[in-house]
Design an enzyme around this catalytic site. Structure first.
Site, PDB file in Angstrom:
ATOM      1  N   ARG A 176       0.633  -1.317   0.136  1.00 21.17           N
ATOM      2  CA  ARG A 176      -0.096   0.112   0.400  1.00 21.17           C
ATOM      3  C   ARG A 176       0.542   1.579  -0.245  1.00 21.17           C
ATOM      4  O   ARG A 176       0.093   1.994   1.000  1.00 21.17           O
ATOM      5  CB  ARG A 176      -0.767  -0.122   1.642  1.00 21.17           C
ATOM      6  CG  ARG A 176      -1.985  -1.213   1.186  1.00 21.17           C
ATOM      7  CD  ARG A 176      -2.812  -0.984   0.053  1.00 21.17           C
ATOM      8  NE  ARG A 176      -3.714  -2.693   0.207  1.00 21.17           N
ATOM      9  CZ  ARG A 176      -3.885  -3.308  -0.204  1.00 21.17           C
ATOM     10  NH1 ARG A 176      -1.828  -3.651  -1.382  1.00 21.17           N
ATOM     11  NH2 ARG A 176      -3.985  -4.423  -0.597  1.00 21.17           N
ATOM     12  N   SER A 226     -11.797  -1.217   1.457  1.00 22.82           N
ATOM     13  CA  SER A 226     -10.938  -2.211   2.938  1.00 22.82           C
ATOM     14  C   SER A 226     -11.217  -0.599   3.555  1.00 22.82           C
ATOM     15  O   SER A 226      -9.766  -0.170   2.815  1.00 22.82           O
ATOM     16  CB  SER A 226     -10.007  -2.908   2.644  1.00 22.82           C
ATOM     17  OG  SER A 226      -9.477  -3.047   3.647  1.00 22.82           O
ATOM     18  N   GLU A 296      -6.243   2.261   5.669  1.00 27.89           N
ATOM     19  CA  GLU A 296      -5.719   2.154   4.814  1.00 27.89           C
ATOM     20  C   GLU A 296      -6.632   3.180   3.804  1.00 27.89           C
ATOM     21  O   GLU A 296      -5.927   3.735   2.636  1.00 27.89           O
ATOM     22  CB  GLU A 296      -6.606   1.311   3.589  1.00 27.89           C
ATOM     23  CG  GLU A 296      -5.708   1.012   2.038  1.00 27.89           C
ATOM     24  CD  GLU A 296      -5.767  -0.808   2.116  1.00 27.89           C
ATOM     25  OE1 GLU A 296      -6.643  -0.965   0.870  1.00 27.89           O
ATOM     26  OE2 GLU A 296      -5.620  -1.722   2.744  1.00 27.89           O
TER      27      GLU A 296
END
Length: 302
Positions: A176, A226, A296
């Site tokens: 990420r 998410s 995230e």
């Protein structure tokens, strides 16, 4: 923002491509967010560069938007310029086993095209509800694949409007993460390298992953995808479930009962609701398991 700035912005982008006080709830998959001072849909790369130069000269903040997934915008909105690189930057072409695409093209569109061409390696990304640009910024991944596996080069622009290119290796992809986490570069496009495969096998894998998403993820509700990064050695959703937080709700923001790794908007959730819920979850998971959950989802104005 002074009148000269506003006049110059309209000179660059044109009246039909600028909306003032545009609700960001219309442009995020969470359906949350107050108004942006100026919502701009540039038509060309040159216009993007000119807007960036104007913002820098006048010290006006700007934000780049694609499809608006993986994003939470403040209820107060955005002071400054939102540059949406979506419909006007969604062209692509396939040359042998490479895809050359602009940043605004949806991953699903690329997925459908490479399936027809019998190219494999993109199956993991075909169901991610975002644009190529956004996927590169965060090195999006799912079901064992990541963008770093297929990105050969990325076309970028800096805040002065200069164009340049970096290889996939130079993008410093990690979980990420990319070089864009530290630099204010804009993704304009990329080259992806895939491999020849069997169309039937590719289609079967895409259908398998699409079914898994429908079964396990709360696609029937607005969300930003998410919500938390995967903690090393754990799964965020399982930690949240084991902390007894399945279905936990603040206002209309709720931990999904289908997948505890998702925060959903049940109808009228605010950014404040979402952030309070996230804070509650982080505190309760840490108290029980001594694991810190990191968001995230990207935030603007929060």
């Amino acid at each position: 923002m002074n009148r000269n700035f506003v006049n110059e912005l309209y000179n660059i982008a044109g009246e039909s491509n600028i909306r003032e006080q545009e609700p960001m709830s219309r442009h995020t998959t969470f359906h949350i967010g107050g108004p942006a001072s100026f919502f701009v849909t540039p038509q060309t790369v040159e216009e993007i560069g000119q807007v960036l130069q104007l913002c820098k000269a006048e010290r006006v903040p700007y934000y780049i938007l694609g499809h608006g997934s993986n994003l939470l915008v403040s209820d107060k909105g955005i002071e400054g310029i939102v540059l949406q690189l979506y419909d006007n930057f969604s062209n692509y072409r396939i040359e042998e086993n490479q895809v050359k695409a602009q940043a605004g093209v949806m991953l699903s569109k690329i997925g459908a095209a490479v399936k027809e061409e019998g190219l494999t390696g993109f199956e993991f990304a075909a169901g991610i509800p975002g644009t190529l640009g956004g996927a590169i910024v965060m090195n999006a991944g799912a079901y064992g694949g990541e963008m770093k596996d297929i990105v050969t080069s990325v076309q970028l622009m800096d805040e002065d409007g200069n164009l340049f290119e970096k290889t996939g290796e130079e993008m410093e992809f990690a979980y990420r993460h990319s070089i864009l986490s530290e630099h204010n570069y804009i993704v304009l496009g990329a080259t992806l390298t895939l491999q020849p495969g069997e169309k039937e096998s590719i289609e079967a894998r895409m259908m398998e992953l699409a079914k898994a998403r429908r079964t396990k993820q709360p696609l029937e509700y607005p969300s930003a995808g998410s919500t938390f990064k995967r903690p090393e050695g754990y799964f965020a959703g399982k930690l949240i479930m084991d902390a007894g937080l399945k279905g936990y709700q603040v206002g209309d923001a709720q931990i999904s009962e289908k997948h505890c790794g998702f925060v959903i908007n049940r109808g009228n959730a605010t950014a404040e609701d979402v952030m309070q819920l996230i804070q509650d979850v982080q505190e309760k998971v840490y108290a029980k398991f001594h694991v810190k959950l990191e968001m995230e989802v990207k935030r603007i104005g929060i």
